[in-house]
Design a protein around this motif. Structure first.
Motif, mmCIF file in Angstrom:
data_model
loop_
_atom_site.group_PDB
_atom_site.id
_atom_site.type_symbol
_atom_site.label_atom_id
_atom_site.label_comp_id
_atom_site.label_asym_id
_atom_site.label_seq_id
_atom_site.Cartn_x
_atom_site.Cartn_y
_atom_site.Cartn_z
ATOM 1 N N GLN A 1 -5.131 6.387 12.627
ATOM 2 C CA GLN A 1 -4.865 6.235 11.199
ATOM 3 C C GLN A 1 -4.730 4.776 10.789
ATOM 4 N N CYS B 1 -6.290 -2.653 10.256
ATOM 5 C CA CYS B 1 -5.403 -2.294 9.143
ATOM 6 C C CYS B 1 -3.996 -2.847 9.350
ATOM 7 N N ASP C 1 0.528 4.070 -1.223
ATOM 8 C CA ASP C 1 -0.168 5.341 -1.032
ATOM 9 C C ASP C 1 -0.594 5.544 0.416
ATOM 10 N N GLY C 2 -0.328 4.552 1.292
ATOM 11 C CA GLY C 2 -0.676 4.666 2.702
ATOM 12 C C GLY C 2 -2.138 4.421 3.005
ATOM 13 N N ARG C 3 -2.931 4.097 2.008
ATOM 14 C CA ARG C 3 -4.361 3.834 2.224
ATOM 15 C C ARG C 3 -4.552 2.337 2.458
ATOM 16 N N ILE C 4 -4.530 1.953 3.710
ATOM 17 C CA ILE C 4 -4.572 0.537 4.089
ATOM 18 C C ILE C 4 -6.007 0.163 4.451
ATOM 19 N N PRO C 5 -6.596 -0.783 3.750
ATOM 20 C CA PRO C 5 -7.975 -1.166 4.058
ATOM 21 C C PRO C 5 -8.038 -2.086 5.277
ATOM 22 N N PHE D 1 0.844 -1.195 0.000
ATOM 23 C CA PHE D 1 0.000 0.000 0.000
ATOM 24 C C PHE D 1 0.884 1.251 0.000
#
Length: 420
Positions: A382, A387, A67-71, A65
């Motif tokens: 965050q 996550c 982009d740092g967008r961890i689902p 990830f």
């Protein structure tokens, strides 16, 4: 108003006390402290290796990830296997329905898929006709269960295939489930009979509780049951606590779990005896996990959120004590098994060694999570535990297993398809 403390001298009170992630964590921490003190005959703990494991997890998280967008760690990730947007496919099949109808179908799908998600074994694969791709293990089970659901396997009404109901599950056979999962003598699926029986028992539980699951006995009735409770919320955005989802699952679905784990005939589910676990009253000696119920709760977060509800208190849930997270801790050197034959013998879910391994996994994941966040420069808000698992510990456990044993877990656990 504070909830009354359960009377653990009574069977009902003891069961209620064990249906809590507070009990999971407290007892897991007992066994971790014992192992750190050198009193365990099953495991030694190398705390220095924990920071190394955290760096491994953080590095993999960055790769997966960037982009740092961890689902969230969720069954919905497996529905994305092979780059296919199956959640979008389900939306298209449902058509222009309201948010509640869509959420009920998503919950129906997630619940049966999670219950079918115990280890598939190393030989089984599923070929998806539409994409031409082959999938194995959790991804294969997710993709297979998605197509079984959209094909109407779990519905009793051919005109309403996109649902799960009690009558449909009541007539489910191992042969039909095996056909849907492409099981043959050359493509065996571990625990097929156990999975079938689990779904049939789910059908019985759904039918027996129309107040929660509606007259048809649909898992999607959870949406209405929880939204009814949320309707009294005075905040502008309706909220549901993650632990409330879990407790409702535990209270309504307890009859489907292994019958041998009971207190005076009351089913405990994924809760096992360990001689070193202290507890009050009838809870003494019991180590609860509720792994599949928590995995299901994680997998219901998105359907509730997609419908417009806000789910709070995610970190009240624990890390999942299964062979990827637990395998990470062994393969990274955090846990050192002590029995000479630990890697060669066959274990069952109720063996004290396995119960302790799972408990140490829960406790150590709580310690690993803040180390991973620190490596990534993220806060707990965050990057909640859901996550961290996805980023994450589960993927790192799989990667190490692939490197060391061609993907096999470090322990040989005899599975009936209902725990692992």
């Amino acid at each position: 108003m504070t909830a009354a403390v359960p009377d653990t001298r009574t069977p009902a009170g003891a069961v209620r006390a064990l249906r809590s992630t507070t009990a999971v964590r407290e007892r897991a921490q007992q066994l971790l402290a014992r192992a750190r003190a050198g009193a365990s005959h099953a495991f030694a703990v190398d705390d220095a290796a924990l920071s190394v494991a955290a760096r491994t997890v953080a590095e993999l998280t960055r790769q997966r990830f960037p982009d740092g967008r961890i689902p969230y760690h969720s069954r919905w990730r497996h529905f994305e296997a092979g780059g296919v947007d199956r959640a979008g496919q389900l939306d298209a099949l449902l058509g222009p329905v309201d948010a509640a109808t869509r959420a009920r179908a998503q919950i129906d799908l997630a619940l049966v898929s999670v219950l079918l998600d115990a280890g598939a074994g190393p030989q089984w694969t599923y070929r998806e006709a539409a994409s031409g791709q082959n999938f194995s293990r959790s991804e294969g089970l997710g993709v297979a269960s998605f197509h079984a659901f959209t094909g109407g396997l779990f519905s009793s009404d051919p005109l309403l295939p996109l649902r799960v109901d009690a009558a449909g599950l009541a007539v489910l056979s191992a042969e039909c489930l095996g056909d849907a999962f492409q099981v043959t003598a050359d493509n065996p699926l571990v625990g097929l009979a156990g999975r079938t029986q689990l779904l049939r028992q789910l059908g019985e539980a759904l039918k027996a509780q129309p107040d929660t699951f509606g007259p048809a006995g649909r898992p999607g009735g959870l949406y209405d049951a929880l939204c009814h409770a949320a309707a009294a919320d005075t905040e502008p955005v309706r909220t549901i606590a993650a632990h409330h989802i879990l407790v409702l699952l535990l209270n309504t679905l307890s009859p489907i779990w292994p019958a041998q784990n009971t207190i005076h005939g009351l089913a405990l589910g994924d809760c096992w005896q360990h001689p070193a676990v202290a507890g009050e009253g009838l809870t003494a000696g019991w180590m609860p996990f509720h792994k599949l119920s928590q995995w299901l709760t994680y997998s219901l977060l998105e359907p509730f959120e997609w419908s417009g509800l806000r789910v709070t208190g995610l970190d009240a849930l624990t890390g999942l004590p299964e062979y990827r997270n637990g395998g990470l801790l062994i393969d990274a050197g955090v846990l050192r098994p002590l029995p000479a034959d630990w890697a060669t013998r066959s274990w069952s879910a109720g063996d004290a060694f396995i119960v302790e391994w799972r408990a140490l996994t829960v406790a150590l994941l709580d310690e690993l999570a803040p180390l991973v966040r620190a490596e990534l420069g993220l806060s707990a808000q965050q990057m909640p535990l859901a996550c961290v698992l996805e980023g994450g510990t589960w993927a790192a456990g799989r990667a190490l297993a692939q490197r060391l044993r061609n993907g096999l877990p470090p322990l040989n656990i005899v599975s009936d398809g209902t725990v692992f």
